[in-house]
Design an enzyme around this catalytic site. Sequence first.
Site, mmCIF file in Angstrom:
data_model
loop_
_atom_site.group_PDB
_atom_site.id
_atom_site.type_symbol
_atom_site.label_atom_id
_atom_site.label_comp_id
_atom_site.label_asym_id
_atom_site.label_seq_id
_atom_site.Cartn_x
_atom_site.Cartn_y
_atom_site.Cartn_z
ATOM 1 N N CYS A 146 -6.123 -53.094 -18.338
ATOM 2 C CA CYS A 146 -7.266 -54.003 -18.355
ATOM 3 C C CYS A 146 -7.656 -54.424 -16.950
ATOM 4 O O CYS A 146 -6.821 -54.545 -16.083
ATOM 5 C CB CYS A 146 -6.942 -55.237 -19.169
ATOM 6 S SG CYS A 146 -6.938 -54.900 -20.909
ATOM 7 N N LYS A 176 -25.542 -49.557 -18.345
ATOM 8 C CA LYS A 176 -24.242 -48.985 -18.733
ATOM 9 C C LYS A 176 -23.799 -49.522 -20.081
ATOM 10 O O LYS A 176 -23.391 -48.758 -20.964
ATOM 11 C CB LYS A 176 -23.182 -49.351 -17.674
ATOM 12 C CG LYS A 176 -21.754 -49.075 -18.123
ATOM 13 C CD LYS A 176 -20.733 -49.530 -17.100
ATOM 14 C CE LYS A 176 -20.233 -50.932 -17.259
ATOM 15 N NZ LYS A 176 -19.182 -51.151 -18.270
ATOM 16 N N ASN A 177 -23.845 -50.842 -20.245
ATOM 17 C CA ASN A 177 -23.253 -51.420 -21.452
ATOM 18 C C ASN A 177 -24.086 -51.165 -22.705
ATOM 19 O O ASN A 177 -23.577 -51.315 -23.825
ATOM 20 C CB ASN A 177 -22.980 -52.910 -21.248
ATOM 21 C CG ASN A 177 -21.820 -53.113 -20.281
ATOM 22 O OD1 ASN A 177 -21.061 -52.180 -20.017
ATOM 23 N ND2 ASN A 177 -21.689 -54.317 -19.741
ATOM 24 N N ARG A 214 -7.766 -58.060 -23.404
ATOM 25 C CA ARG A 214 -9.090 -57.968 -24.033
ATOM 26 C C ARG A 214 -8.892 -57.777 -25.533
ATOM 27 O O ARG A 214 -8.813 -56.655 -26.021
ATOM 28 C CB ARG A 214 -9.894 -56.840 -23.386
ATOM 29 C CG ARG A 214 -10.163 -57.147 -21.910
ATOM 30 C CD ARG A 214 -10.936 -56.075 -21.209
ATOM 31 N NE ARG A 214 -12.328 -56.061 -21.581
ATOM 32 C CZ ARG A 214 -13.269 -55.380 -20.931
ATOM 33 N NH1 ARG A 214 -12.936 -54.686 -19.876
ATOM 34 N NH2 ARG A 214 -14.498 -55.395 -21.326
ATOM 35 N N ASP A 264 -20.330 -60.748 -15.361
ATOM 36 C CA ASP A 264 -20.259 -59.540 -14.538
ATOM 37 C C ASP A 264 -20.917 -59.734 -13.168
ATOM 38 O O ASP A 264 -20.749 -58.899 -12.279
ATOM 39 C CB ASP A 264 -20.880 -58.348 -15.280
ATOM 40 C CG ASP A 264 -20.054 -57.981 -16.511
ATOM 41 O OD1 ASP A 264 -18.853 -58.311 -16.537
ATOM 42 O OD2 ASP A 264 -20.613 -57.394 -17.451
ATOM 43 N N ARG A 324 -17.731 -45.962 -12.070
ATOM 44 C CA ARG A 324 -17.774 -46.141 -13.528
ATOM 45 C C ARG A 324 -19.131 -46.670 -13.980
ATOM 46 O O ARG A 324 -19.569 -46.387 -15.096
ATOM 47 C CB ARG A 324 -16.714 -47.168 -13.977
ATOM 48 C CG ARG A 324 -15.322 -46.636 -14.109
ATOM 49 C CD ARG A 324 -14.429 -47.703 -14.720
ATOM 50 N NE ARG A 324 -15.094 -48.325 -15.845
ATOM 51 C CZ ARG A 324 -14.945 -49.599 -16.217
ATOM 52 N NH1 ARG A 324 -14.135 -50.390 -15.568
ATOM 53 N NH2 ARG A 324 -15.595 -50.074 -17.245
HETATM 54 N N1 EPU Z 1 -12.879 -61.923 -27.439
HETATM 55 C C1 EPU Z 1 -11.959 -62.325 -28.358
HETATM 56 N N2 EPU Z 1 -11.772 -61.558 -29.477
HETATM 57 C C2 EPU Z 1 -12.476 -60.416 -29.691
HETATM 58 C C3 EPU Z 1 -13.421 -60.001 -28.738
HETATM 59 C C4 EPU Z 1 -13.597 -60.777 -27.613
HETATM 60 O O1 EPU Z 1 -11.313 -63.361 -28.199
HETATM 61 O O2 EPU Z 1 -12.263 -59.774 -30.722
HETATM 62 C C5 EPU Z 1 -13.115 -62.752 -26.241
HETATM 63 C C6 EPU Z 1 -12.745 -62.031 -24.939
HETATM 64 O O3 EPU Z 1 -11.385 -62.203 -24.632
HETATM 65 C C7 EPU Z 1 -13.670 -62.720 -23.957
HETATM 66 C C8 EPU Z 1 -14.918 -63.041 -24.777
HETATM 67 O O4 EPU Z 1 -14.506 -62.987 -26.138
HETATM 68 O O5 EPU Z 1 -13.086 -63.919 -23.550
HETATM 69 C C9 EPU Z 1 -16.092 -62.099 -24.592
HETATM 70 O O6 EPU Z 1 -15.690 -60.760 -24.817
HETATM 71 P P1 EPU Z 1 -16.721 -59.635 -25.300
HETATM 72 O O7 EPU Z 1 -16.196 -59.066 -26.555
HETATM 73 O O8 EPU Z 1 -18.093 -60.201 -25.289
HETATM 74 O O9 EPU Z 1 -16.578 -58.569 -24.147
HETATM 75 P P2 EPU Z 1 -16.623 -56.996 -24.281
HETATM 76 O O10 EPU Z 1 -17.549 -56.612 -25.371
HETATM 77 O O11 EPU Z 1 -15.239 -56.464 -24.280
HETATM 78 C C10 EPU Z 1 -18.681 -56.706 -22.717
HETATM 79 C C11 EPU Z 1 -18.994 -55.909 -21.480
HETATM 80 C C12 EPU Z 1 -18.271 -56.514 -20.290
HETATM 81 C C13 EPU Z 1 -18.691 -57.978 -20.131
HETATM 82 C C14 EPU Z 1 -18.446 -58.741 -21.436
HETATM 83 C C15 EPU Z 1 -18.975 -60.155 -21.406
HETATM 84 C C16 EPU Z 1 -19.306 -53.733 -22.386
HETATM 85 C C17 EPU Z 1 -18.830 -52.326 -22.502
HETATM 86 N N3 EPU Z 1 -18.553 -54.553 -21.668
HETATM 87 O O12 EPU Z 1 -17.271 -56.602 -22.890
HETATM 88 O O13 EPU Z 1 -18.771 -55.804 -19.169
HETATM 89 O O14 EPU Z 1 -17.926 -58.582 -19.107
HETATM 90 O O15 EPU Z 1 -19.106 -58.052 -22.523
HETATM 91 O O16 EPU Z 1 -20.339 -60.162 -21.138
HETATM 92 O O17 EPU Z 1 -20.360 -54.083 -22.894
HETATM 93 C C18 EPU Z 1 -18.645 -54.665 -17.120
HETATM 94 O O18 EPU Z 1 -19.705 -54.114 -17.399
HETATM 95 O O19 EPU Z 1 -18.124 -54.607 -15.979
HETATM 96 C C19 EPU Z 1 -17.932 -55.414 -18.159
HETATM 97 C C20 EPU Z 1 -16.660 -55.701 -18.078
#
Ligand code: EPU
Length: 457
Positions: free
Chosen positions: A155, A60-61, A160, A344, A436
């Site tokens: 969220c 998915k991701n 996020r 996850d 989802r």
């Molecule tokens: N963060 C920041 N600033 C940013 C971006 C992130 O502080 O600009 C922090 C977040 O608050 C968090 C950490 O960095 O504490 C990691 O966030 P990340 O950006 O890596 O998460 P994401 O890209 O929003 C993806 C996956 C999530 C998964 C996370 C962590 C996708 C679409 N989503 O989210 O997957 O939990 O990486 O591995 O790729 C899921 O599939 O159920 C899911 C939620």
Amino acid sequence: MFYKKCFILALQYIKWYNYSWFSVTNRCVNDMKDGVLSLEKFVINGKKPLLGEIYISGAKNAAVAVIPAALLIDGACRIENVPDISDVRILRDVIRQLGAEMEYIDKNTIIVNSHNLNSYKATYEMVRQMRASSYLLGALLGRFKRAEVAFPGGCDFGFRPIDQHIKGFEAMGAKVEIEHGVVKLSADKLVGSQIYLDVVSVGATINLMLAAVRAEGTTVIENAAKEPHVVDVANFLNAMGANIKGAGTDIIKIKGVDVLGGQVAHSIIPDQIEAGTFMIAAAATKGDVTIRNVIPKHMESLSAKLIEMNVNVIEGEDWIRVVGRDEICKANIKTLAYPGFPTDLHPPTAVILCMANGTSTITEGIWDSRFQYVDELKRMGARIKVEGRIAVIEGVSRLTGAPIKATDLRAGAAMVIAGLAAEGTTEIYDIKYIDRGYEDFEQKLRNLGADIKRVIE
Ligand code: EPU
């Protein structure tokens, strides 16, 4: 409500009766699920060991990033092994509204054609159901030097932020404004830059790669995320002519190119989290499951912990066999960025630790608030205390079926595992979250002998 139920049952019947109706009826059923329906629940009769083989779908991701990445070129991309999940269908609707086309060749193969892409604006109405909408920022900025994308809706587990995405876009020369809930990016030209991420972020790493492939000069992302789907997106971009090196390490170098395109074809990698979910389900039900189409290296952190819990894990080249044993040993886990233990898989892992022979802990190292599943598991007899970011899980001899709800995607998967392992009947509400991200979830479980059915209320 009665008529809606009849309509959906009729569509499902037609779909079964004549597979050639697939594209029409499946879309109708799925659209009903995405948009209107939250009336479905899973009913599980538990305590049956999962036995047999299953095949893991595309990640998915990776898919929700590769599809926006396809908007970078003025042409068509063929993408295979795309999971048939509601996040992908929502993304399809969004990119169609931007003028691009996304057609299904079969259930898991799509053609994205961005020749007629004519808008860089994604409104709240368009993206409110899709958390990965932030990837439209990088893709549209790369394509048009402009992007206006609303913040996605509510969220799952706390705030996020996207400050690291924004910091990177600014470093590449984009002007960033946030007005009325919309992130607006514009640039005369994008220039390569050195960007150090303050936190390891999958989303920021991918988004900055998307913009940087069309920048002038070289962008270096330091402290980059190393998740398998980051590498998959980089491979897809390179297949369309980008020049990205170092994906999968914490320094990624992207040399901007003038033209992207050609005959682009890509197959999405297997879903690490779906594979992990089935591994945990096999262990929690004391079953014997061979999981196929998996990259065992991606599963190392989970495999190591399952072995520590006294589960038998056997690995082949592209398969993993998990054999549960009666005694489950306690374990302490901390979720971390890849190659650490994936956040996850935190809620599913909590379920198996509920049945361990002692007290275990799970420390959440990524998200502020990922413990909504705890109250639901307590209804089933679990003993869990949450102290800050740590779940302290005292093993119990059994879980018992109860009415519970999915509070987010992975918490929903955890509820299903709990229902499979529990005595008696479990009803799981709000399963739209599970749809989802898991393709054919209940069918795959039924193929392993689970007694699970989807019921329309
Ligand atoms: N963060 C920041 N600033 C940013 C971006 C992130 O502080 O600009 C922090 C977040 O608050 C968090 C950490 O960095 O504490 C990691 O966030 P990340 O950006 O890596 O998460 P994401 O890209 O929003 C993806 C996956 C999530 C998964 C996370 C962590 C996708 C679409 N989503 O989210 O997957 O939990 O990486 O591995 O790729 C899921 O599939 O159920 C899911 C939620």
